[in-house]
Design an enzyme around this catalytic site. Structure first.
Site, PDB file in Angstrom:
ATOM      1  N   THR B 514       0.850  -1.189   0.000  1.00 49.37           N
ATOM      2  CA  THR B 514       0.000   0.000   0.000  1.00 49.37           C
ATOM      3  C   THR B 514       0.886   1.239   0.000  1.00 49.37           C
ATOM      4  OG1 THR B 514      -1.633  -1.341   1.150  1.00 49.37           O
ATOM      5  CG2 THR B 514      -2.097   0.994   1.038  1.00 49.37           C
ATOM      6  N   HIS B 515       2.066   1.095  -0.591  1.00 47.87           N
ATOM      7  CA  HIS B 515       2.978   2.220  -0.735  1.00 47.87           C
ATOM      8  C   HIS B 515       2.759   2.874  -2.094  1.00 47.87           C
ATOM      9  CE1 HIS B 515       5.667  -0.205   2.238  1.00 47.87           C
ATOM     10  NE2 HIS B 515       4.570   0.239   2.802  1.00 47.87           N
ATOM     11  N   ASN B 516       1.529   3.313  -2.310  1.00 39.33           N
ATOM     12  CA  ASN B 516       1.197   4.062  -3.523  1.00 39.33           C
ATOM     13  C   ASN B 516       1.752   5.473  -3.345  1.00 39.33           C
ATOM     14  OD1 ASN B 516      -1.054   2.316  -2.339  1.00 39.33           O
ATOM     15  ND2 ASN B 516      -1.569   2.222  -4.491  1.00 39.33           N
TER      16      ASN B 516
END
Lengths: 274, 587
Positions: B514-516
């Site tokens: 979830t490291h967008n």
């Protein structure tokens, strides 16, 4: 059990649970035969109390669907050692409850249209919720089995059942609008969930899934263990949510999780007099 | 007709780490702040308590703490020739929701980016020449340097109680830390986490290979800690229920622990949960944000005016709110014009599993961030000549808790069901562990965010459309890291090593990260960025857009340390300069 760590701090299992066989690595895990465990639990009266909180009843699956799910998940996790089969562990009840509940009815699913077929990278694009997928897929699979093997899936030989499941896994069986691989992935994931989820959800009966692999369950303080006794298996009867809530486990007054948390609760409360 | 509320000094759209940091810093300085959070109120007690919070099915599989795709999701396509379709389930990345945001369910791995990461473009050209950059690569410098950000990394680390060991104190390399990190002004506030057997083996094997392993920096706090504002923390007990879960031990640093109590204690913080901001309202000049409009759970519409507006939601929501509100120019990939939505990037992970016939582990012991890691192949810490890519990965072993629905490793070639699968699960559960190379992702002309023309959320607003695929660097980088992970397997003496390099197209159908990042990127010029180095909108100077949306491309690290350092940097500039003289912050 030469590798067993003598644990002092974590939880002392009281009463009959404390006298049960200790589950550990796979080679020492007791073989569970839990098919009728609510009536005659192998782990004694206290275990019976916890297990009795989940009645055995189907609410969504019809009798033919119950037969399919039990037979299919028992090919996914069969009865051969080192643990019970999926149905012996209650997995069909787990799947039934999931389909009857929020997940089966499309919780956390984006449902507005328009619908169209996507790429594999775009994932699930059916308008159907999981409960509808099971219902339609099982009917189509039994039709397929009647044509090919002259009987419903649940009445086939294990070899025929494996062949049919393999066909679903490869996507070579026609289930109408439902890609066979979509249904198979769902069934496989749900069976594994039911085998390893907390027993409160209807599967993992007698914590058999956890015992098979040596997973200790929900309560856990490992401060004094994580960097000690490298290479030694930490062996403990697993603890479920119901075990804690029903007082079947208690601490040994050292560094117990629940006790610590209770002591800390007044701290850091904030806001609006909550 | 919206009910117009009394104006306040500042408001935040979202109350996670960045919204909480802004709230704490501004209220301490005497300003009145309103926090608007779409999700529910929740706190360590009674919401995050055992035994319920140790429920793998509910939290990790059914995703209790995450954004409900039924209310809002993202549409996705790999390239602009496809029709984007809604992600009907969120799987590949998992935005949080609720008070504290992802700061409640995160792992807690807390990095400082390398000095190189902030000057990717200029340092790449300086070392390798311009031809090293692929023509479609739009990675750029951040407009801020590591040295400028260092005091604010330090602020966050002390506020959040980060555990670790310095590797570089004021330029002097320290044993036990990361020798590749930028200089630190002082040691971490808490000692590093304990080392599990898996991590110890990984440390010894990688040191033998000549690499430089160290204990992963962690927001799983290691001592009973009090931060500079008087907020208190407990010590992590390595329970193995961390990422995707909330911490019952007051030990995983979160906005609830580190900053929200500080803001609330001032009496100048008004926290409102269950309210969805649907629009930022501008005045006629389009140069000033006057208010936001939000909707409560009964459909009531409210207009909340504020002198300063801080957009502090997750990166995808930040970009969507800018686009919905008509702030800035949307990016057009066919012309390269416009900046809002440009330079969307991500994380490129390469996994490995090591199997040992002769070693026993306790995979259920762990925490979100208690691993061993080496940085020899991150950033520009190694010579990329001939490698075919820029950037790199942190390579780590991080035993986060072997919860069995999601963790039951089996060797390659094992059937995915049946007797052989069952026996393999039982055999290997305590005799294997995972490693991961967490790779950076560069930005490319074709990867971007905009508004979907078809699909809408529960409020009738357009969904965000994501167009993304691996660029020319990521697959090469992954193959390179897979090779390193294979060498580590040999050095470990593993009976079997399975490495999983990235292949083919990026997919949303397996959890990756979830490291967008990106879409509202920072920079030194309005021509090539959405916000300046204070995360202040070039177009609307009383609007600040915080979070990983500001990253011009992504590093080979978890983002939260940098996200929060940038938030402290913003708060500092706002209080020291902006409130005295509102307007564009120069220099």
């Amino acid at each position: 059990m030469a590798d067993e760590i003598k644990r002092r701090e974590f939880v002392a299992i009281v009463g009959v649970l404390g006298a049960t066989a200790v589950a550990g690595c796979s080679s020492t895990a007791p073989q569970q035969s839990a098919q009728n465990s609510a009536a005659a639990p192998s782990n004694g009266a206290q275990a019976q109390k916890a297990l009795a909180t989940e009645p055995e009843a189907f609410t969504f699956l019809t009798p033919p669907e119950q037969a399919f799910v039990s037979a299919a998940c028992d090919r996914i996790i069969p009865a051969e050692p080192p643990g019970p089969s999926a149905s012996q562990a209650g997995v069909p009840y787990y799947i039934d409850h999931q389909l009857a509940g929020a997940w089966g009815n499309g919780a956390r699913m984006y449902r507005p249209g328009p619908w169209r077929q996507g790429t594999p990278e775009q994932g699930y694009q059916l308008a159907l919720v999981p409960a509808e997928v099971y219902r339609a897929a099982i009917r189509a699979i039994d039709e397929h089995c009647n044509k090919k093997y002259n009987g419903n899936f649940s009445g086939l030989t294990p070899a025929q059942q494996d062949e049919a499941l393999g066909g679903l896994e490869k996507g070579s069986i026609d289930l109408g609008v439902i890609p066979a691989t979509t249904f198979f992935s769902m069934l496989l994931a749900n069976t594994i969930e039911g085998y390893f989820a907390d027993p409160l959800y209807g599967g993992n009966r007698d914590k058999a899934g956890w015992k098979m692999i040596g997973f200790p369950g929900v309560a856990a303080v490992y401060t004094r263990h994580i960097d000690q006794d490298y290479g030694k298996q930490y062996v403990v009867p697993p603890v479920s949510i119901a075990d804690v809530q029903q007082g079947l486990v208690q601490d040994d007054m050292d560094q117990m999780h629940v006790a610590m948390v209770r002591a800390m609760q007044p701290r850091n409360s904030f806001g609006k007099g909550r | 007709m919206a009910t117009k509320l009394k104006s306040v000094d500042a408001l935040t759209i979202g109350v996670g780490w960045t919204g909480g940091i802004i709230a704490a810093e501004l209220t301490k300085a005497g300003l009145h702040v309103v926090g608007l959070e779409r999700g529910e109120y929740r706190n360590t007690s009674p919401d995050f308590q055992v035994p319920q919070v140790h429920d793998e099915l509910s939290y990790a599989v059914r995703l209790k703490l995450f954004q409900d795709a039924g209310v809002e999701t993202v549409t996705f396509r790999n390239d602009a020739s496809q029709t984007a379709l809604p992600l009907r389930y969120l799987i590949g990345f998992l935005p949080g929701t609720g008070l504290g945001g992802a700061g409640v369910h995160w792992n807690g791995t807390t990095w400082r980016f390398l000095p190189w990461d902030f000057e990717t473009r200029s340092k790449t050209i300086a070392r390798y020449g311009a031809s090293m950059l692929a023509p479609e690569c739009t990675s750029q410098d951040w407009g801020i340097t590591y040295a400028e950000l260092e005091p604010f990394y330090d602020r966050f680390e002390y506020q959040a109680g980060i555990a670790g060991k310095a590797g570089n104190l004021k330029g002097k390399i320290q044993p036990g830390g990361n020798p590749f990190e930028g200089p630190r002004s002082r040691e971490y506030p808490n000692p590093p986490m304990k080392t599990a057997y898996q991590s110890a083996l990984f440390r010894d094997a990688t040191a033998k290979l000549g690499y430089h392993p160290f204990v992963m920096p962690s927001a799983n706090v290691t001592t009973a800690y009090t931060n500079p504002d008087g907020a208190t923390f407990g010590a992590c007990v390595y329970c193995g229920y961390c990422e995707r879960f909330a911490c019952e031990m007051y030990a995983k640093s979160s906005p609830q622990l580190a900053v929200l109590p500080v803001a609330l204690k001032t009496g100048r913080y008004d926290l409102r949960e269950g309210v969805n901001v649907v629009r930022i309202n501008l005045d006629n000049t389009r140069r000033r944000a006057v208010s936001v409009t939000y909707v409560d759970g009964a459909g009531g519409e409210f207009e909340q005016p504020a002198d300063m507006i801080f957009l502090t939601s997750f990166i995808l929501n930040n970009v969507r709110m800018l686009l919905i509100s008509g702030i800035g120019t949307p990016y057009d990939p066919s012309t390269g014009r416009g900046n809002v939505g440009r330079n969307y990037a991500y994380q490129a992970n390469t996994g490995a599993t090591y199997f040992f016939e002769d070693k026993t582990f306790n995979p259920f012991m762990g925490s979100g961030a208690n691993g061993m890691v080496f940085d020899d192949f991150n950033g520009d810490n190694f010579d990329h000549a001939g490698a075919g890519f820029i950037g790199g990965a942190d390579i780590n072993v991080n035993p986060t808790g072997g919860r069995p629905i999601q963790y039951h490793p089996v060797p390659p070639g094992t059937p995915s069901w049946g007797v052989a699968w069952k026996q393999a699960v039982a055999k290997w559960y305590s005799h294997a562990f995972n490693a991961n190379a967490q790779g950076g992702v560069q930005s490319y002309r074709a990867n971007y965010l905009d508004l979907d023309p078809t699909y809408r959320d529960a409020f009738g607003l357009p969904l965000l459309r994501m167009t993304f695929d691996w660029g020319p660097y990521e697959l090469k980088q992954s193959a390179y890291m897979a090779d390193v992970l294979g060498k580590v397997g040999k050095a470990l003496g593993a009976s079997q090593t399975a490495v999983r390099p990235l292949k083919g197209h990026y997919t949303t159908q397996a959890y990756q990260s979830t490291h967008n990042t990106g879409g509202a990127i920072m920079g030194s010029s309005p021509a090539s960025s959405v916000v300046n180095k204070y995360l202040q909108s070039w177009d609307v100077p009383n609007l600040f857009v915080l979070g990983a949306s500001a990253f011009p491309q992504n590093a080979g690290y978890n983002p939260t340390g940098t996200v929060c350092a940038l938030a402290y940097h913003t708060a500092d500039a706002v209080l020291k300069r902006y409130v005295k003289k509102p307007g564009p912050l120069a220099g």
